[in-house]
Write a protein that holds these residues in place. Structure first.
Motif, short mmCIF file in Angstrom:
data_model
loop_
_atom_site.label_atom_id
_atom_site.label_comp_id
_atom_site.label_asym_id
_atom_site.label_seq_id
_atom_site.Cartn_x
_atom_site.Cartn_y
_atom_site.Cartn_z
N ALA A 110 0.85 -1.20 0.00
CA ALA A 110 0.00 0.00 0.00
C ALA A 110 0.88 1.25 0.00
N GLY A 111 0.55 2.19 -0.88
CA GLY A 111 1.29 3.44 -0.93
C GLY A 111 2.60 3.36 -1.71
N ARG A 112 2.96 2.19 -2.20
CA ARG A 112 4.21 2.05 -2.95
C ARG A 112 3.94 2.22 -4.44
N ARG A 113 4.93 2.77 -5.15
CA ARG A 113 4.84 2.84 -6.62
C ARG A 113 5.85 1.86 -7.19
N VAL A 114 5.36 1.00 -8.06
CA VAL A 114 6.19 -0.10 -8.57
C VAL A 114 6.27 -0.04 -10.10
N LEU A 115 7.49 -0.10 -10.60
CA LEU A 115 7.75 -0.10 -12.05
C LEU A 115 8.27 -1.47 -12.45
N ILE A 116 7.68 -2.04 -13.49
CA ILE A 116 8.03 -3.42 -13.90
C ILE A 116 8.28 -3.45 -15.41
N THR A 117 9.35 -4.14 -15.83
CA THR A 117 9.51 -4.42 -17.26
C THR A 117 9.16 -5.89 -17.50
N ALA A 118 8.58 -6.18 -18.67
CA ALA A 118 8.18 -7.56 -18.95
C ALA A 118 8.23 -7.84 -20.45
N GLY A 119 8.36 -9.13 -20.75
CA GLY A 119 8.31 -9.57 -22.15
C GLY A 119 9.65 -9.50 -22.83
N PRO A 120 9.66 -9.82 -24.13
CA PRO A 120 10.89 -9.71 -24.91
C PRO A 120 11.04 -8.30 -25.45
N THR A 121 12.13 -8.02 -26.12
CA THR A 121 12.17 -6.84 -26.97
C THR A 121 12.27 -7.31 -28.42
N PHE A 122 11.97 -6.42 -29.33
CA PHE A 122 12.03 -6.72 -30.77
C PHE A 122 12.96 -5.70 -31.40
N GLU A 123 14.03 -6.19 -31.99
CA GLU A 123 15.05 -5.31 -32.56
C GLU A 123 14.96 -5.36 -34.08
N PRO A 124 14.44 -4.28 -34.71
CA PRO A 124 14.20 -4.36 -36.15
C PRO A 124 15.50 -4.44 -36.97
N ILE A 125 15.44 -5.26 -38.02
CA ILE A 125 16.53 -5.35 -39.00
C ILE A 125 16.18 -4.48 -40.21
N ASP A 126 14.94 -4.62 -40.65
CA ASP A 126 14.39 -3.80 -41.74
C ASP A 126 12.89 -3.69 -41.47
N PRO A 127 12.10 -3.08 -42.35
CA PRO A 127 10.69 -2.87 -42.00
C PRO A 127 9.89 -4.15 -41.76
N VAL A 128 10.39 -5.31 -42.18
CA VAL A 128 9.60 -6.53 -42.01
C VAL A 128 10.27 -7.59 -41.14
N ARG A 129 11.53 -7.38 -40.76
CA ARG A 129 12.23 -8.43 -40.01
C ARG A 129 12.79 -7.87 -38.71
N GLY A 130 13.10 -8.80 -37.81
CA GLY A 130 13.72 -8.36 -36.57
C GLY A 130 14.26 -9.51 -35.75
N ILE A 131 14.94 -9.17 -34.66
CA ILE A 131 15.50 -10.16 -33.73
C ILE A 131 14.70 -10.08 -32.43
N THR A 132 14.26 -11.24 -31.94
CA THR A 132 13.53 -11.25 -30.68
C THR A 132 13.84 -12.55 -29.94
N ASN A 133 13.08 -12.88 -28.91
CA ASN A 133 13.31 -14.12 -28.16
C ASN A 133 11.96 -14.67 -27.67
N HIS A 134 12.01 -15.78 -26.98
CA HIS A 134 10.78 -16.51 -26.62
C HIS A 134 10.13 -16.07 -25.32
N SER A 135 10.54 -14.97 -24.73
CA SER A 135 9.90 -14.53 -23.48
C SER A 135 8.41 -14.31 -23.71
N SER A 136 7.59 -14.87 -22.84
CA SER A 136 6.13 -14.71 -22.98
C SER A 136 5.62 -13.50 -22.22
N GLY A 137 6.41 -13.01 -21.25
CA GLY A 137 5.96 -11.90 -20.41
C GLY A 137 5.10 -12.35 -19.24
N LYS A 138 4.80 -13.66 -19.14
CA LYS A 138 3.84 -14.13 -18.12
C LYS A 138 4.30 -13.84 -16.69
N MET A 139 5.61 -14.03 -16.42
CA MET A 139 6.08 -13.81 -15.05
C MET A 139 5.94 -12.33 -14.67
#
Ligand code: C5P
Length: 223
Positions: free
Chosen positions: A7-36
């Motif tokens: 109660a009264g705390r402010r919590v910041l959380i990051t979740a999921g993968p990131t997506f690193e674009p190579i070109d407008p249609v491709r990119g590098i990512t990973n299998h993180s689901s973000g569930k945790m």
């Protein structure tokens, strides 16, 4: 009457993968689901915290009462998190942030040509969001929790990572790989030692982790 743990705390959380674009249609990512991370956001909100969730590309509903910001790349996640961090007392970094991104983003789709059938991709390092938040000056720095997914020697790697990132609590995912699954088991490593949260659904674990964090926060000198 039992007061809510955050109660009264402010919590910041990051979740999921990131997506690193190579070109407008491709990119590098990973299998993180973000569930945790999403489960921790839900558990923190249930515990009375005001929660901001910075999410990479995932297909998960926003937990009730949680403010969500969507990003794609590690740089976008960094740019969203760093200005928000000083307004939060607790930062939980669960995102599986890509270590590298293509050094140059092609403006157009890279084509297979007779001269160059296989392009060469040069990579550059992404900023370490957790380490940057953990290095903020006292007074602007939230209490930081990092995560580690390792294939072997979890305790040793978790201890090393805790030191290297400069965070009070490092949480190891106890293998086998937990990406996408609904169950997990966690190893909590802090200055006092290591405790295990046994295998359970991610929401059960998230609630137990929130209780463990709240107990440490109550004793933390700066929060
Ligand atoms: O170094 P490694 O990626 O194994 O560290 C994992 C921890 O650091 C996680 O808490 C993850 O969210 C965080 N991290 C980050 N920014 C990065 C890399 C990792 O916040 N660029």
């Amino acid at each position: 009457f039992q007061p809510k743990l955050l109660a009264g705390r402010r919590v910041l959380i990051t979740a999921g993968p990131t997506f690193e674009p190579i070109d407008p249609v491709r990119g590098i990512t990973n299998h993180s689901s973000g569930k945790m991370g999403f489960a921790i956001a839900r558990a923190a909100a249930e515990a009375g915290a005001e929660v901001t969730l910075v999410a990479g590309p995932v297909h998960l509903p926003t937990p009730a009462g949680v403010r969500r910001l969507n990003v794609q790349s590690a740089q976008q996640m960094f740019d969203a998190v760093l200005p928000l961090a000083p307004q939060h007392g607790l930062f939980v970094a669960t995102a599986a942030v890509a270590d590298w991104r293509p050094a140059a983003l092609a403006g157009e789709k890279i084509k297979k040509t007779a001269e160059q059938r296989v392009p060469t991709l040069s990579l550059t390092e992404n900023p370490d969001i957790l380490a940057a938040v953990a290095r903020l000056p006292a007074g602007q720095r939230p209490w930081c929790v990092g995560f580690a997914a390792e294939s072997h020697d979890l305790l040793r790697h978790a201890r090393e990572k805790r030191e290297r990132k400069g965070v009070p609590l490092l949480v190891g995912n106890i293998g086998p790989a937990t990406f996408g699954q609904d169950d997990n088991a966690l190893l909590l490593v802090d200055a006092q030692g290591a405790v295990e949260l046994p295998r359970a659904p991610k929401l059960t674990l998230a609630r137990a982790l929130v209780a463990e964090i709240a107990r440490r926060l109550a004793n933390a000198p700066t929060f």
